[in-house]
Design an enzyme around this catalytic site. Structure first.
Site: not given
Ligand code: F6R
Length: 260
Positions: A67, A136, A138, A143
């Site tokens: 992303d 959450d 994702h 989301e």
């Molecule tokens: C980032 C991504 C998100 C993160 C998730 C956890 O490329 O795809 O799904 O992996 O938001 O984020 P952290 O690792 O910062 O807790």
């Protein structure tokens, strides 16, 4: 789904690096799927070290990131392109024309998303995908309420995600509202998936992913349908799992040929 619980996130990250290094050695032209955020930092540090000290060779590797934020260019210090350059790409011999992230500055987002999907297919699909987990539930930035069959597209981040990611910016208000993310259907086509989750703020989502019912409200629960997923957790992230003892028993009694 294989669930491995480690005493600390460093050990889980080392294990993830072993899986990646094995993939790269076994298939020097592998296509790898990459994530950003706080979770994979130690994984990338270990891969950098293996490149420096053991000659882990990225010259044939193609990568696709999950992303990117809409509206941040590659020089923005909070963009995911910038993050990846610092965390990995600038330190290993991956070829810049084989590195892919969605273009968050595109003036034609729908075409950019279609082209991203085409590039993944043209590269032969993703062999090994690393995922972090949102508090959450994702994966990528799919989301809650995302279609479980979705493809790469624009998504609106939840307030919870924007607050979770505020530490990469000056405040939650600065976190872009929109991102381009691989879809859940896209992620599910990866041949092997490694999901990393660390810290107590991930415990509820981890419990849903491993033991909950499949639901678009916890998008990562779709991973229960994938034939090759390993979930690497630290103790805090594993805290709410009901079958923790069983997962430990499975891990302790793994046949030698299944160990890496
Ligand atoms: C980032 C991504 C998100 C993160 C998730 C956890 O490329 O795809 O799904 O992996 O938001 O984020 P952290 O690792 O910062 O807790």
């Amino acid at each position: 789904m294989e669930v491995l619980i480690f005493d600390k996130n460093e050990s889980a990250s080392l294990y993830a690096a072993k899986i990646f290094a094995k993939q790269i050695r076994e298939k020097p032209e592998a296509v790898i799927g990459l994530a950003t955020g706080s979770t994979p930092g130690l994984l990338y540090a270990e891969l950098r070290q293996q490149h420096e000290e053991k000659g882990l060779d990225f010259s044939g590797i193609t990568s696709f990131n999950l992303d990117e934020y809409v509206g941040l260019d590659s020089d923005h210090p909070s963009s995911y392109r910038y993050f990846m350059q610092q965390a990995l790409f600038d330190h290993v011999n991956i070829k810049s024309d084989r590195v892919h992230l969605p273009n968050g500055m595109s003036d034609d987002v729908p075409s950019t998303c279609v082209d991203y999907e085409k590039s993944i297919s043209a590269a032969g699909g993703i062999d090994l995908q690393v995922l972090g987990l949102g508090s959450d539930g994702h994966i990528g930035f799919n989301e809650p309420s995302s279609s479980l069959a979705s493809r790469t597209r624009i998504k609106t981040l939840t307030q919870e995600t924007r607050e979770d990611n505020a530490h990469f910016f000056n405040s939650a208000d600065e976190v872009p509202r929109h991102c381009i993310t691989m879809g859940i259907g896209t992620i599910m086509e990866a041949r092997q998936i490694v999901l990393l989750a660390f810290g107590k703020q991930k415990a509820a989502a981890v419990q849903q992913v491993v033991e909950g019912a499949m639901s678009a409200m916890w998008p990562a629960t779709i991973l229960q349908m994938h034939p090759s997923v390993v979930v690497l957790l630290d103790e805090a992230a594993a805290a709410s799992l009901e079958q923790k003892d069983y997962y430990r028993e499975v891990a302790d009694n793994k046949p030698d040929w299944q160990r890496i």
